[in-house]
Structures are given as structure tokens and as C-alpha cells.
Write a protein that holds these residues in place. Sequence first.
Motif, PDB file in Angstrom:
ATOM      1  N   MET A 106       0.833  -0.761  -0.308  1.00  0.00           N
ATOM      2  CA  MET A 106       0.054  -0.035   0.512  1.00  0.00           C
ATOM      3  C   MET A 106       1.365   1.418  -0.005  1.00  0.00           C
ATOM      4  SD  MET A 106      -3.022   1.454   3.354  1.00  0.00           S
ATOM      5  CE  MET A 106      -1.039   1.893   3.751  1.00  0.00           C
ATOM      6  N   LYS A 107       0.160   2.171  -0.683  1.00  0.00           N
ATOM      7  CA  LYS A 107       1.314   3.527  -0.730  1.00  0.00           C
ATOM      8  C   LYS A 107       0.905   4.273  -0.145  1.00  0.00           C
ATOM      9  CE  LYS A 107       1.957   3.612  -5.872  1.00  0.00           C
ATOM     10  NZ  LYS A 107       1.913   3.845  -7.030  1.00  0.00           N
ATOM     11  N   LEU A 108       1.720   4.877   1.036  1.00  0.00           N
ATOM     12  CA  LEU A 108       1.233   6.090   1.991  1.00  0.00           C
ATOM     13  C   LEU A 108       0.205   6.911   1.953  1.00  0.00           C
ATOM     14  CD1 LEU A 108       0.911   6.225   4.787  1.00  0.00           C
ATOM     15  CD2 LEU A 108       3.582   7.569   4.882  1.00  0.00           C
ATOM     16  N   LYS A 109       0.525   7.328   0.552  1.00  0.00           N
ATOM     17  CA  LYS A 109      -0.253   8.524   0.247  1.00  0.00           C
ATOM     18  C   LYS A 109      -1.700   8.759   0.272  1.00  0.00           C
ATOM     19  CE  LYS A 109       0.745   8.217  -4.862  1.00  0.00           C
ATOM     20  NZ  LYS A 109       1.510   9.014  -6.169  1.00  0.00           N
ATOM     21  N   ILE A 110      -2.213   6.989  -0.124  1.00  0.00           N
ATOM     22  CA  ILE A 110      -3.282   6.847  -0.265  1.00  0.00           C
ATOM     23  C   ILE A 110      -3.710   7.561   0.869  1.00  0.00           C
ATOM     24  CG2 ILE A 110      -5.414   5.180  -0.044  1.00  0.00           C
ATOM     25  CD1 ILE A 110      -3.261   3.090  -1.590  1.00  0.00           C
ATOM     26  N   ILE A 111      -3.248   7.267   2.087  1.00  0.00           N
ATOM     27  CA  ILE A 111      -4.062   7.873   2.858  1.00  0.00           C
ATOM     28  C   ILE A 111      -3.362   9.501   3.934  1.00  0.00           C
ATOM     29  CG2 ILE A 111      -4.439   7.536   5.702  1.00  0.00           C
ATOM     30  CD1 ILE A 111      -5.325   4.474   4.270  1.00  0.00           C
ATOM     31  N   SER A 112      -4.648  10.304   3.305  1.00  0.00           N
ATOM     32  CA  SER A 112      -4.248  11.456   3.199  1.00  0.00           C
ATOM     33  C   SER A 112      -4.534  12.132   4.783  1.00  0.00           C
ATOM     34  CB  SER A 112      -5.040  12.402   2.528  1.00  0.00           C
ATOM     35  OG  SER A 112      -6.665  12.325   2.816  1.00  0.00           O
ATOM     36  N   LYS A 113      -3.842  13.569   4.822  1.00  0.00           N
ATOM     37  CA  LYS A 113      -4.092  14.009   7.376  1.00  0.00           C
ATOM     38  C   LYS A 113      -5.575  13.787   7.117  1.00  0.00           C
ATOM     39  CE  LYS A 113      -3.300  18.035   9.146  1.00  0.00           C
ATOM     40  NZ  LYS A 113      -3.037  19.484   8.143  1.00  0.00           N
ATOM     41  N   THR A 114      -6.860  14.245   6.289  1.00  0.00           N
ATOM     42  CA  THR A 114      -7.388  14.189   6.367  1.00  0.00           C
ATOM     43  C   THR A 114      -8.155  12.592   6.588  1.00  0.00           C
ATOM     44  OG1 THR A 114      -8.198  16.065   4.805  1.00  0.00           O
ATOM     45  CG2 THR A 114     -10.569  14.544   5.132  1.00  0.00           C
ATOM     46  N   VAL A 115      -8.092  11.298   5.962  1.00  0.00           N
ATOM     47  CA  VAL A 115      -8.400  10.540   6.505  1.00  0.00           C
ATOM     48  C   VAL A 115      -7.547  10.204   7.490  1.00  0.00           C
ATOM     49  CG1 VAL A 115      -8.025   7.754   5.876  1.00  0.00           C
ATOM     50  CG2 VAL A 115      -8.771   9.851   3.993  1.00  0.00           C
ATOM     51  N   TRP A 116      -6.818  10.068   7.528  1.00  0.00           N
ATOM     52  CA  TRP A 116      -5.904  10.489   9.325  1.00  0.00           C
ATOM     53  C   TRP A 116      -6.762  10.364  10.224  1.00  0.00           C
ATOM     54  CZ3 TRP A 116      -2.301   6.872  11.540  1.00  0.00           C
ATOM     55  CH2 TRP A 116      -2.014   6.599  10.887  1.00  0.00           C
ATOM     56  N   ILE A 117      -7.119  12.012  10.158  1.00  0.00           N
ATOM     57  CA  ILE A 117      -7.589  12.986  11.372  1.00  0.00           C
ATOM     58  C   ILE A 117      -8.922  12.322  11.455  1.00  0.00           C
ATOM     59  CG2 ILE A 117      -8.883  15.247  11.532  1.00  0.00           C
ATOM     60  CD1 ILE A 117      -6.766  16.288  10.308  1.00  0.00           C
ATOM     61  N   LEU A 118      -9.912  11.837  10.200  1.00  0.00           N
ATOM     62  CA  LEU A 118     -11.178  11.215  11.066  1.00  0.00           C
ATOM     63  C   LEU A 118     -11.085   9.998  11.222  1.00  0.00           C
ATOM     64  CD1 LEU A 118     -12.463  11.897   7.460  1.00  0.00           C
ATOM     65  CD2 LEU A 118     -13.580  12.994   9.597  1.00  0.00           C
ATOM     66  N   SER A 119      -9.486   9.016  10.951  1.00  0.00           N
ATOM     67  CA  SER A 119      -9.796   7.691  11.356  1.00  0.00           C
ATOM     68  C   SER A 119     -10.090   7.937  13.223  1.00  0.00           C
ATOM     69  CB  SER A 119      -8.970   7.009  11.046  1.00  0.00           C
ATOM     70  OG  SER A 119      -8.964   7.105   9.539  1.00  0.00           O
ATOM     71  N   ILE A 120      -8.651   8.697  13.371  1.00  0.00           N
ATOM     72  CA  ILE A 120      -8.003   9.431  15.000  1.00  0.00           C
ATOM     73  C   ILE A 120      -9.574   9.517  15.546  1.00  0.00           C
ATOM     74  CG2 ILE A 120      -6.955  10.596  16.580  1.00  0.00           C
ATOM     75  CD1 ILE A 120      -4.619  10.762  14.457  1.00  0.00           C
ATOM     76  N   VAL A 121      -9.970  10.460  15.402  1.00  0.00           N
ATOM     77  CA  VAL A 121     -11.348  11.058  16.086  1.00  0.00           C
ATOM     78  C   VAL A 121     -12.614   9.770  15.914  1.00  0.00           C
ATOM     79  CG1 VAL A 121     -13.930  12.453  15.617  1.00  0.00           C
ATOM     80  CG2 VAL A 121     -11.340  13.447  15.283  1.00  0.00           C
TER      81      VAL A 121
END
Length: 395
Positions: A1-16
Motif C-alpha cells: 500500500m502506498k502511504l499517500k493513499i491515506i491523506s491527512k484528512t483520512v488520518w484525522i477522521l480515523s483518529i477522531v
Amino acid sequence: MKLKIISKTVWILSIVSLFTDVASEMLYPIMPIYLKNIGFSVVLIGILEGFAEAIAGLSKGYFGKLSDLKGKRVPFVQFGYLLSAISKPIMGILPIPIWVFISRTLDRFGKGLRTGARDALLSDEANPETKGTVFGFHRAMDTFGAVLGPTFALVYLQFYPENYSFLFLLATVPGLFAFFASGLLKEKTRPIPKKEEKVSILAYFAYWKDAPGIYKRLIVGLLIFGIANSSDLFLLLLLKTKGAQDSFVIGIYIFYNLVYALFSLPIGLMADRFGLVRTLIFGLFLFCSVYAGMAYADTSFEFYLLFFLYGLFAAATEGIAKALISNIVPESDTATAIGTFAGLSSISALLASYLGGLIWFYSGAKFMFLFSAVICLGVIVYFARYSDAFDLKES
């Protein structure tokens, strides 16, 4: 999996989502025990869960449509998480049935407020070839919170057995953290429809008239399955009726969520490679096997095996279904399409939990679980019939 697939917005939503699930899942495995202690019957538990999910579903549709019309996502996400956070202490402070209904309704209303907009944000961060991965990653992080929450509850109850009320107050802390973390989200500029529309609580059902035919076929199958998929509280209640201790019930629920979290991303990757609808059918087959097995299971080993398969089922269906929906509708309708599905599925959820409670009460738990397995088997046949059409749309 390429890391760029998981964007900053996806990270924030996932942590929330992770911290929100820590808060919610601290309470979920003890909920049937708590409700029984304050006088709820199995039928009333079914009504409570069905009503709560109906509120969530109907509000998902309304606010999903409103999010599309306003061209905004972030305010819906933030306020939705805030409502869920502040609902937690109500149930612990006032452990009487009416306040339990108010608390669950407020929590589910918050979920309805945020879900369509949040899933549309996730969809915006992916393309059709990476939807399974993005939604799978989000589900993995979300469900990891469902591992941490019950683990905390298990440790807490070792020191303070049956002291449930204070646990509801503690659950407010990660819930508020999730709300503050959602403040990191940034709104993107989106086109707003020139024609101003009024939105009523049921107006989004009008979307069904103009929706693509393949969307309607998908939703019909998912709604029929929804009638078989009663609240998970019944699974936990079955363990209690077979003599399981609180620690076993919470422990096996942690195990289920751990499996769910660990396999959500790998199954999402698999879905992107082999097809979303094939993965969905695989998940439904697992559900059918689990519910048929629960009708006869008696030993700890059997229960752990079934909850392992149930974790795989969850990983192969919830995020995958949303990814599939977002792939088969126009981008401008994503929140509305997911919200419409949620609104319709809320009716299935209400029927499923109420029907499950009635069948359990009058015919026993065994018949209830077998009934669900048979309905699911019919849905598998339905999706298998249309699998080529879905795959053609995905390609």
C-alpha cells in the motif's frame, strides 16, 4: 500500500473515530447487563436499540442531504461528535428508563448528524480504485477504539465490580477528545446548487426516484439483510443466558473488535483487487455461518471461533458497503446516497431489533438466530445473481 493513499484528512477522521469508539465501546459490552439491572426486559432492550438506530438512520439521511446542499462537511462532523460525547454521562447519572432512552437517542442523533458528511469526506480523499483501502483503514482505526474501550472497562470492573454508573462519566473524556481533534479538519471548497432546496426529515427519500438502478438493487439487498441483522446486544445477551461471567462477555467482545480492526484494512485491500461486491458476499456468508453456529454453540472455544468469524464479517461488510455506494453514485450525491441508505436501513434496524426481541421472547434464542441465518442466505443468493452487474459498474 502506498502511504499517500491515506491523506491527512483520512488520518484525522480515523483518529477522531478511534477516540469516539473508545468512549462508546467502554459502555457497549456492559449495556445489556446494565439495562437488565435497571429493569429492562429483552423485548424492551430490542425496542430501545431499534428506536435508537432508527433515530440515527433517519437523521443520517436528513443531514447527509443537507451537507450536499450546503456544500459543507466539517460542521456536521464536529457537532455530531460533540452530541455523542455529552450523551454519555446522562445514562450514568440518571439510571432510569426514560433517561436511558434520551441518552441513547442523543448519542444516535449525533451519529446521524456526522456520518453522511464524514463518509463523503472519506470518499473525496479516494478514487474508485482505492475506496476499499481508505474505508478499510478508517474502519480499522475506528474498531481499534472498540478494542481499547472494552479493555479499559474490563480493567475498571476488576477493581470496581458492578459499579457501572461512574464508567459512563469516564467515557465522556475520550468523547470530548474526539470532538476537539475534529477541529483539525479543514473544509474544502465545493460547488453549491444554485437552486435553494428545503429539506424535511423525509425529503431525502425522494432521491430514490432519481437514483441509478444499480444503487437501488444494492440497497434492496442490504435492507433485506438488515432485517436479519439485529443488535449485537443479543449476541452478548446470549452469552449471559448461558452462564458467562461479565469478564468473559467483555473479553470476547474485545476479541471480536480486535479481529475486526486487524482485518479491516487487509480486507479493504482485497476488495480493491478482487471486487467490492464479491467481498460483500463473502462477509454475508460469514454472518450466516456465525448466526447458525450461535444457535448451537455451548463451549468457550465455539464462542471464540464464532466471534472471530463475526469480526471478519464486520470487516468485509460495513466499510465495503459504503465504498460500493460511493462508487456507483455521482460525487455530488455521495452524502445523500449514503444518508438515504442509512435512513432506509434504520427501518430495517428497528424491525430487526424489535422482531429479534419478540422471537427470542416467544420462541427462544435458538430460533431467533436460525431465522437470521436463513434470511441472510436468501440475501447471498440475491447478490450472487446481480454480482456481474455490480462488477461491471466497479470496473
